[in-house]
Design an enzyme around this catalytic site. Structure first.
Site, short mmCIF file in Angstrom:
data_model
loop_
_atom_site.label_atom_id
_atom_site.label_comp_id
_atom_site.label_asym_id
_atom_site.label_seq_id
_atom_site.Cartn_x
_atom_site.Cartn_y
_atom_site.Cartn_z
N ASP A 27 70.20 -47.97 136.74
CA ASP A 27 71.70 -48.45 136.85
C ASP A 27 72.30 -48.58 138.07
O ASP A 27 73.31 -49.65 138.20
CB ASP A 27 72.34 -47.42 135.81
N ASN B 61 70.46 -53.43 132.43
CA ASN B 61 71.30 -52.80 130.96
C ASN B 61 72.40 -51.89 131.22
O ASN B 61 72.31 -51.03 130.57
CB ASN B 61 70.23 -52.37 130.13
N ASP C 33 77.30 -39.94 124.31
CA ASP C 33 75.87 -39.91 124.77
C ASP C 33 75.20 -38.66 124.56
O ASP C 33 74.05 -38.68 124.06
CB ASP C 33 75.88 -40.30 126.50
N GLU D 103 71.96 -48.78 124.30
CA GLU D 103 70.71 -49.34 124.71
C GLU D 103 69.80 -49.91 123.57
O GLU D 103 69.09 -50.82 123.73
CB GLU D 103 70.18 -47.99 125.42
N HIS E 272 66.76 -44.63 127.59
CA HIS E 272 66.10 -43.25 128.10
C HIS E 272 66.51 -42.17 127.45
O HIS E 272 65.97 -41.21 127.28
CB HIS E 272 67.11 -43.51 129.52
N ARG E 273 67.58 -42.14 126.73
CA ARG E 273 68.17 -40.92 126.05
C ARG E 273 67.04 -40.65 124.88
O ARG E 273 67.19 -39.28 124.42
CB ARG E 273 69.49 -41.17 125.53
N LYS F 144 66.57 -45.53 133.74
CA LYS F 144 67.88 -45.91 133.72
C LYS F 144 68.94 -44.97 134.39
O LYS F 144 69.82 -45.28 134.97
CB LYS F 144 68.34 -46.16 132.36
O1 S3P Z 1 82.25 -45.46 131.13
C1 S3P Z 1 81.21 -44.79 131.04
O2 S3P Z 1 80.62 -44.50 132.11
C2 S3P Z 1 80.47 -44.68 129.92
C3 S3P Z 1 81.24 -44.70 128.87
C4 S3P Z 1 80.47 -44.68 127.28
O3 S3P Z 1 80.46 -45.89 126.99
P1 S3P Z 1 81.47 -46.29 125.60
O4 S3P Z 1 82.74 -46.23 126.28
O5 S3P Z 1 80.88 -47.68 125.32
O6 S3P Z 1 81.24 -45.23 124.54
C5 S3P Z 1 79.12 -44.14 127.89
O7 S3P Z 1 78.46 -44.19 126.51
C6 S3P Z 1 78.35 -44.63 128.70
O8 S3P Z 1 77.14 -44.02 128.87
C7 S3P Z 1 79.14 -44.41 129.85
C1 PEP Z 2 75.32 -45.86 126.63
C2 PEP Z 2 74.67 -45.63 128.01
O1 PEP Z 2 74.61 -46.40 129.10
P1 PEP Z 2 75.75 -47.90 129.51
O2 PEP Z 2 76.39 -47.29 130.58
O3 PEP Z 2 75.03 -49.04 129.94
O4 PEP Z 2 76.63 -48.10 128.64
C3 PEP Z 2 74.11 -44.52 128.22
O5 PEP Z 2 73.75 -44.23 129.32
O6 PEP Z 2 73.78 -43.70 127.24
#
Ligand code: S3P
Ligand code: PEP
Length: 426
Positions: A49, A92, A313, A341, A386-387, A412
């Protein structure tokens, strides 16, 4: 397909050092790129990422130098990316795709943003609608409401409040907040309806402030960015360890021994630090220091019933911990799992059943009852998530061997995950 066979383990003990936070790493990279001045970022996450964000910034003409392990020197472009045309592949990575979409929509250039097939199934309409309200030109290249996107130069007008929905992903509000200072104009955001995943907005506001932009706010409803604000480099910035990655090791300590994670502590700006409190509701002892969290098993675990909207998460880790607890665990208010994901509610239900759990899913919740005896040697599909891979490694701590398909999907956010896990599982 590659498979990883995890042997049955009797306990989990040890001290591990976390990789950098994904959420903080990608925000910091973007803000440093947009700032006036040079920023040195230390303890940056090295994963798929963050690689996608680094490559994108490079394509946009930002000067980035890898000066030491996990340390980067970013020469900020003071709100104006040098390259006015770019084709960006963002994999992703939601934390790259959404914030870059907003920043580029306000950057007066021609940009093509795309990702892996799953990214093209992850919604972005609420962000695009908000950007269009500000005058931006953002077009869907395939399906309405989803990437890939084409961004073109446009005349911006942010004199009226910009409405945005935050009930599908908080990343849309994060993206708009981080991008609006690029307009140089005062701007007001109004959040329409419910906002999910709220703690991630706190990470955004905290980092914006460290880069010199203080957002005025009225709770979660209205946010105001004053006129003539610009990002200023703070000089040097350290990335905290990833609190979501910490969840697997905190869980390991609670279900099977005594584990300390280093890199996050009681003052973390990441909402997922609250996973430790959620896990403690099942049993075990948690103690915090400034830069560590220790998790210890104290006896049998019990089921919980919890609203997990604030820790989407890390809540996946609770779902697997449920297999170790007596009774039925219910995790609520997690509809966003369906657009991450993979459809994480469906995936979690399918794979937990493979180890013998009884699982009921609804649109926004999951209910898990452990079996009297776990099924050995289950082969777990990970759905390029990944999770899923990281969570299911915990099953081995129940003393049953398990196989994880496509284990490299952990890249990821945590490429070294299984090596670190092996160091605590005995
Ligand atoms: O802003 C961020 O860093 C994130 C927000 C969350 O997503 P959502 O806001 O779509 O739930 C989380 O699931 C993602 O892994 C990271
Ligand atoms: C939802 C996740 O990733 P993303 O930042 O791509 O939304 C995650 O890392 O669980």
């Amino acid at each position: 397909m590659e498979q990883l066979h995890l042997a049955a383990a009797a306990q989990a003990t040890g001290v591990i050092t976390l990789p950098g936070s994904k959420s903080i790493s990608n925000r910091t990279l973007l803000l440093a790129a947009l700032a006036d001045g040079v920023t040195v970022i230390r303890d940056l996450l090295d994963s798929d990422d963050t690689a996608r964000m680094l490559e994108a910034l490079q394509s946009l003409g930002v000067q980035l130098e890898n000066i030491a392990e996990n340390a980067w020197r970013v020469s900020g472009c003071d709100g104006n990316f040098p390259n006015k045309q770019a084709d960006l592949f963002l994999g992703n990575a939601g934390t790259a795709f959404r914030p870059l979409t907003a920043a580029l929509a306000f950057s007066n250039g021609d940009y093509h943003l795309h990702g892996v097939p799953r990214m093209h199934e992850r919604p972005i309409a609420d962000l695009v609608s908000a950007l269009r309200l500000a005058g931006a030109k953002v077009d869907y290249l395939a399906n309405e409401g989803y990437p890939p996107l084409q961004i073109s130069p446009a005349t911006l007008d942010v004199s009226q409040p910009i409405q945005i929905r935050g009930d599908v992903s908080s990343q849309f509000l994060t993206a708009l907040l981080m991008a609006l200072p690029l307009t140089g104009q005062a701007a007001t955001i109004e959040v329409v309806g419910e906002l999910i995943s709220k703690p991630y907005i706190e990470i955004t506001l905290n980092l914006m402030q460290r880069f010199g932009v203080k957002v005025e706010r009225d709770g979660w409803q209205r946010f105001h960015i004053p006129a003539a604000t610009r990002y200023q480099s703070p000089g040097e910035i350290y990335v905290e360890g990833d609190a979501s990655s910490a969840s697997y090791f905190i869980a390991a300590g609670i279900v099977a021994g005594d584990v300390t994670v280093q890199g996050v502590g009681q003052h973390s700006i990441q909402g997922d630090i609250l996973f430790a409190e959620a896990a403690k509701l099942m049993g075990g002892r948690i103690s915090y220091g400034d830069n560590h969290v220790r998790a210890e098993k104290t006896g049998a675990l019990k089921a919980i019933d919890l609203d997990c909207n604030h820790i989407p998460d890390a809540a996946m880790t609770l779902a697997v911990m449920a297999v170790f607890a007596q009774g039925t665990t219910t995790l609520r208010n997690i509809a966003s799992w369906r657009v991450k994901e993979t459809d994480r509610i469906a995936a979690m239900a399918t794979e937990l059943r493979k180890v013998g759990a009884s699982v009921t899913e609804s649109e926004d919740a999951i209910e898990i009852t452990p079996p009297a005896q776990l099924i050995e040697n289950a082969v777990i599909d990970t759905y390029d998530d990944h999770r899923m891979a990281m969570c299911f490694s915990l099953i081995s701590l129940a003393g049953v061997p398990i196989t994880i398909n496509d284990p490299k999907c952990v890249a990821k956010t945590f490429p070294e995950y299984f090596k670190v896990f092996a160091s605590i599982a005995r």
